[in-house]
Enzyme design. Sequence first.
Site, PDB file in Angstrom:
ATOM      1  N   VAL A  24       0.864  -1.198   0.000  1.00  0.00           N
ATOM      2  CA  VAL A  24       0.000   0.000   0.000  1.00  0.00           C
ATOM      3  C   VAL A  24       0.896   1.242   0.000  1.00  0.00           C
ATOM      4  CG1 VAL A  24      -1.787   1.289   1.220  1.00  0.00           C
ATOM      5  CG2 VAL A  24      -1.891  -1.200   1.142  1.00  0.00           C
ATOM      6  N   TYR A  25       1.792   1.271   0.958  1.00  0.00           N
ATOM      7  CA  TYR A  25       2.794   2.355   1.012  1.00  0.00           C
ATOM      8  C   TYR A  25       3.607   2.386  -0.298  1.00  0.00           C
ATOM      9  CZ  TYR A  25       7.108   4.712   2.505  1.00  0.00           C
ATOM     10  OH  TYR A  25       8.188   5.541   2.602  1.00  0.00           O
ATOM     11  N   GLY A  26       4.098   1.204  -0.697  1.00  0.00           N
ATOM     12  CA  GLY A  26       4.948   1.115  -1.892  1.00  0.00           C
ATOM     13  C   GLY A  26       4.243   1.643  -3.127  1.00  0.00           C
ATOM     14  N   SER A  48       1.794   3.795  -3.280  1.00  0.00           N
ATOM     15  CA  SER A  48       1.601   5.253  -3.213  1.00  0.00           C
ATOM     16  C   SER A  48       2.891   5.969  -3.595  1.00  0.00           C
ATOM     17  CB  SER A  48       1.144   5.670  -1.814  1.00  0.00           C
ATOM     18  OG  SER A  48       2.200   5.523  -0.874  1.00  0.00           O
ATOM     19  N   LYS A  49       4.016   5.449  -3.136  1.00  0.00           N
ATOM     20  CA  LYS A  49       5.309   6.050  -3.465  1.00  0.00           C
ATOM     21  C   LYS A  49       5.665   5.814  -4.934  1.00  0.00           C
ATOM     22  CE  LYS A  49       7.033   7.971   0.322  1.00  0.00           C
ATOM     23  NZ  LYS A  49       7.418   9.392   0.367  1.00  0.00           N
TER      24      LYS A  49
END
Lengths: 478, 254
Positions: free
Chosen positions: B159-161, B163-164
């Site tokens: 999820v974080y990955g 977005s980045k």
Amino acid sequence: MRGNGSRPGGAIPRAAPDLGVADGEPTLLTGWGRTAPTLASLHRPADAEQVAELLAQPGARGLVARGLGRSYGDAAQNAGGRVLSLLDVRGVRGFDPKSGLIAVGAGFSIGDLARLVLPHGWFPPVLPGTSHVTVGGAIAADVHGKNHHREGSFCHHVRAFELVSPGGEQRTVTPEGTPEVFAATAGGMGLTGVVVEATLQLVAVETDRVRVDTERARNLDDVMERMERGDEDYRYSVAWIDCLARGSALGRSVLMRGDHATRAELSGGERSGAALGFSPPRVLSAPPGVPSGLLSTPALRAFNEVYFRRSPRREQGRLEALHSYFHPLDIVGDWNRLYGPRGLLQYQLVVPFGAEDALRQVVERLAGERAPAFLAVLKRFGDGRGMLSFPIPGWTLTMDLPAGRTELAPFLDGLDELVAGAGGRLYLAKDSRLRPELLEAMYPELGRWREVQAGLDPEGVLCSDLGRRLGLGGGSRR
Amino acid sequence: MKDALGSVESVLVLGGGSEIALATVRALVARRTRTVVLAARRPGELESVAGELRAAGATTVETVAFDAQDDAEAHGRLVDDVFDRHGDIDLVLVAAGVLGEQSRDEHDGAAARAVVGTNFLGLVSAIVPCAERMRGQGHGTLCVLSTVAGERPRRSNFVYGSSKAGLDAFAQGLGDSLVGTGVNVVVVRPGFVRTRMTEGLDPAPFATTPEKVAEAALEGIAKGSHTVWAPPVLRYVMSVLRHVPRPVFRRLPL
């Protein structure tokens, strides 16, 4: 003075270089050091009238004039605003071969000037380290040459210039009639108006040769002693200095001094030969795409060693062509590319006479750090001219350094402190990185200059990246 | 103005609470930077940092409220206000971001959206007006903090990955669009950085510190790089990992 259009004999100056852009085209510009590019719309006014029109409608981020782009840093850049190339404003309005007075457009280069007047027995009064400098730029930076110790800087020889001010009005500025405006514009980095024409006093010469005396000095003390003792006997004096040699050879140098050769000094054959001419060859060109790091410290040490050993221990009266004495680097076109994509900077300082210790410390630190300082030269200055003119009576040291080294930033900051503490200063036309806080200490007349500047440009129309970076004044437009 | 050795005079930080951002700003002020605007969700918490920066030589330090979740209009107003009041901004450091909590986010649409909304959408709407102002001033650097996790999304924090990855792709494209304008975009991709955000997590190989990332970012800004890896070895690590087949990649203990 001769009338309009009567271009005297001799070589016709070549056409102004083609910049390859349309009028007002957004263009990325840098100085000669090729660092910190910024975007500006580049205009090429054809005459003073068009300069006035552009000054009357400066746009939101103002404008600054530009010549041949030989300032090392950002003096002739104006990010987001306008830059006026004066290279088309280069007419010769008058030349009197009897008195040596000449009136030329600001875009005329010193090299073209030499080519034009030498056949008549005249020579530009001051030659900076390259002949590819315009008359306008020479006034804006109040450039100096190897004769500064005796004859002062460029503006000492300017009898008058035409200055177009923000708003568009043009005025004639002379040292006697308008001393404040003259002194603010001489070395004023283009921030008091746009110079469109200047009248200069040339110097008389008999030949196109320089009679050069060369001597080697074993270290810094030795070269300084020789210069103090003998410089006044020579019109031109400069010392190449090895900033990488250490120990007892710290600051070893090759001192090259001379004067224009007289007819009597030429051999019979040369005397009866060709007319006077200034025709520097341009045989080499540095290729594009050179990687960083070519000019590394070991390579420069080797170069310096060879250069020093190759120079004569003592040689008197050698006759050299003008260009080879004054502008040895001009034969290589775009030599700044040799520093690779990250470019170079030139560090030029002056410390007053009496502050020789500070100069010695600078040379010691350069040698100690093994900073890759190339083509370093040492020379003595006489009196200054303008409020922001660089020269003060003292010692000036100049060197080229590759910009691609981060460790250089704190090192040079340290040198700045040393120089400012000794009552010295850096040359604004070369600067690309000075800490703004030191500016006032280095230029005590800055306050007066700012007053005159604000009077000439109340709305802050004249802006340059240099002005913004150093908070010089002018450039209140953001 | 940026100088010949890459030092800048003014900086706007979006995500002023970020430890990497603060390490970068400290290093900037130690060189030349005199104007610092820290835009953060809780500007009040940055007062002591502001004082520290003033003591270190910055003449103008300001903290302003910035929430990546605000709408584009609010972002535009904030950016215009900062550029209008401080004149040229030489560097915009985009550092805001949240890590989220993978185990929750991948099952909770709203939580996942909040991570993507902050790290990607919110920053895009703040970056665009900055880029516009920099085009107008004819110079500047946008430094965007991405992550190696955006290079290839991993099972353990996608999820974080993702977005980045969106932010990283946007910044790369923007950088290409700005070529020739005097404005440069630097994408910084750190590996595992020991900060509050990663507290309690097991450090991945090649873990680094905010100070090291700051140093690498400054070098990239000075050079005019488009991509900076911190530490640099990750460039090669990731160029291998990028080509590992999916069935193998998802089993790797990353």
